[in-house]
Design a protein around this motif. Structure first.
Motif, PDB file in Angstrom:
ATOM      1  N   ASN A 197      37.977  33.956  46.663  1.00  0.00           N
ATOM      2  CA  ASN A 197      39.096  33.282  45.736  1.00  0.00           C
ATOM      3  C   ASN A 197      39.231  33.273  44.450  1.00  0.00           C
ATOM      4  OD1 ASN A 197      37.452  31.128  46.640  1.00  0.00           O
ATOM      5  ND2 ASN A 197      39.034  29.698  46.485  1.00  0.00           N
ATOM      6  N   ALA A 198      38.122  33.668  43.906  1.00  0.00           N
ATOM      7  CA  ALA A 198      38.069  33.639  42.403  1.00  0.00           C
ATOM      8  C   ALA A 198      39.012  34.800  41.833  1.00  0.00           C
ATOM      9  CB  ALA A 198      36.578  33.656  42.150  1.00  0.00           C
ATOM     10  N   ARG A 199      39.983  34.288  40.956  1.00  0.00           N
ATOM     11  CA  ARG A 199      40.719  35.607  40.697  1.00  0.00           C
ATOM     12  C   ARG A 199      40.624  35.611  38.954  1.00  0.00           C
ATOM     13  NH1 ARG A 199      46.823  34.744  41.878  1.00  0.00           N
ATOM     14  NH2 ARG A 199      46.753  36.761  41.065  1.00  0.00           N
ATOM     15  N   TYR A 200      40.128  34.512  38.418  1.00  0.00           N
ATOM     16  CA  TYR A 200      40.212  34.588  36.926  1.00  0.00           C
ATOM     17  C   TYR A 200      38.867  34.052  36.458  1.00  0.00           C
ATOM     18  CZ  TYR A 200      45.381  34.908  37.509  1.00  0.00           C
ATOM     19  OH  TYR A 200      46.378  35.480  38.135  1.00  0.00           O
ATOM     20  N   SER A 205      40.959  34.043  28.843  1.00  0.00           N
ATOM     21  CA  SER A 205      40.646  34.204  30.363  1.00  0.00           C
ATOM     22  C   SER A 205      40.940  35.839  30.523  1.00  0.00           C
ATOM     23  CB  SER A 205      41.375  33.532  31.219  1.00  0.00           C
ATOM     24  OG  SER A 205      42.830  33.869  31.058  1.00  0.00           O
ATOM     25  N   ALA A 259      40.868  38.744  34.239  1.00  0.00           N
ATOM     26  CA  ALA A 259      40.902  38.813  35.789  1.00  0.00           C
ATOM     27  C   ALA A 259      39.302  38.935  36.094  1.00  0.00           C
ATOM     28  CB  ALA A 259      41.693  40.171  36.179  1.00  0.00           C
ATOM     29  N   VAL A 260      38.752  38.316  37.160  1.00  0.00           N
ATOM     30  CA  VAL A 260      37.331  38.470  37.599  1.00  0.00           C
ATOM     31  C   VAL A 260      36.975  39.915  37.506  1.00  0.00           C
ATOM     32  CG1 VAL A 260      35.632  38.223  39.222  1.00  0.00           C
ATOM     33  CG2 VAL A 260      37.255  36.297  38.793  1.00  0.00           C
ATOM     34  N   ALA A 261      37.919  40.763  38.027  1.00  0.00           N
ATOM     35  CA  ALA A 261      37.369  42.279  38.138  1.00  0.00           C
ATOM     36  C   ALA A 261      37.189  42.859  36.815  1.00  0.00           C
ATOM     37  CB  ALA A 261      38.812  43.134  38.699  1.00  0.00           C
ATOM     38  N   GLU A 308      40.585  30.064  40.702  1.00  0.00           N
ATOM     39  CA  GLU A 308      41.745  30.814  41.527  1.00  0.00           C
ATOM     40  C   GLU A 308      43.224  30.927  40.762  1.00  0.00           C
ATOM     41  OE1 GLU A 308      43.611  30.927  45.900  1.00  0.00           O
ATOM     42  OE2 GLU A 308      42.586  29.212  45.305  1.00  0.00           O
ATOM     43  N   SER A 309      43.345  29.923  39.758  1.00  0.00           N
ATOM     44  CA  SER A 309      44.517  29.976  38.957  1.00  0.00           C
ATOM     45  C   SER A 309      44.414  29.375  37.786  1.00  0.00           C
ATOM     46  CB  SER A 309      45.744  28.843  39.963  1.00  0.00           C
ATOM     47  OG  SER A 309      46.954  28.713  39.038  1.00  0.00           O
TER      48      SER A 309
END
Length: 250
Positions: free
Chosen positions: A152-155, A173, A175-177, A226-227
């Motif tokens: 659930n880690a998005r950022y 920040s 995106a984790v990607a 996540e947010s």
């Protein structure tokens, strides 16, 4: 010059002096178009037309700019940071925490012992100038592999040591990607020497496919979330909270 002042005002005298030393290519007519595109086009569209693993152009040693301007904050100006400077950053620690399986922290010395990447790239600033520099640092993707982001880690949020005139801390920040992109690094050298204070010592984010305001200085912590809604002004970064676009792809 504090960040909030820099955002609201026009380019000041000090910046004009710096601009006079930049390459002529950086003052060309293409830049307003790039900035306009970054402000108009959505992240979804930009990611659709640019493969996620596409590399920013890399240059040769002969292309390195004679002057690489240091804009925005050029010194955090806090007592805590001054103490780190006095100790030559021997106690500086990078923490990676949040939505990860294995929270970790590294000293600056430990980061420099990890495999590094060197890249010569162009920095495009929203002031309208660009400069080419040689950056060396640790790929953030390598750190991510060690901490193991949760599903659930998005950022990834980059917390920094500098604050503005109102005491608001700077952060950025992505995106984790994007942390796994090979050119996304935490740089500790510019042009083969350790980062100086104006350029973000001891650690600065290099997010090479994004505009200059995304290249956070004085990085202390990476927090996976996540947010972004409850961080800062909820827009994903200090400049974004002032109205800049979160996805500043070029």
């Amino acid at each position: 010059m504090k960040r909030r002042q820099f955002l609201k005002g026009t380019v000041g005298a000090a910046s004009l002096v710096a601009l006079s030393g930049c390459d002529n290519l950086t003052q060309s007519s293409w830049f307003p178009g790039i900035l306009s595109k970054a402000e108009r086009v959505t992240e979804t569209v930009q990611r659709a037309v640019t493969p996620q693993d596409a590399l920013a152009k890399e240059y040769g040693v002969s292309d390195i700019s004679a002057i690489f301007p240091a804009n925005g904050n050029t010194d955090p100006g806090t007592e805590a940071y001054a103490e780190h400077v006095a100790q030559n950053f021997s106690d500086w620690t990078l923490e990676v925490a949040g939505l990860v399986k294995q929270p970790r922290s590294w000293s600056l010395a430990a980061l420099k012992e990890l495999p590094s990447r060197t890249q010569i790239t162009r920095h495009d600033c929203v002031e309208g100038w660009s400069a080419i520099g040689k950056w060396t640092g640790v790929p953030i993707g390598d750190l991510m592999h060690q901490v193991e982001p949760l599903p659930n880690a998005r950022y990834a949020v980059f917390h920094c040591a500098d604050v503005d005139d109102e005491g608001i801390a700077y952060y950025e920040s992505m995106a984790v990607a994007d942390c796994f992109h090979p050119q996304t690094i935490l740089a500790y050298e510019l042009n083969d020497v350790p980062l100086d204070i104006p350029h973000g010592a001891p650690l600065r984010l290099r997010f090479e496919r994004q505009l200059g305001y995304k290249q956070a200085k004085y990085v202390m912590k990476i927090e996976l979330v996540e947010s972004l809604a409850d961080i800062g002004g909820g827009k994903g970064g200090y400049w974004e909270d002032q109205g800049y676009e979160w996805y500043a792809g070029i």
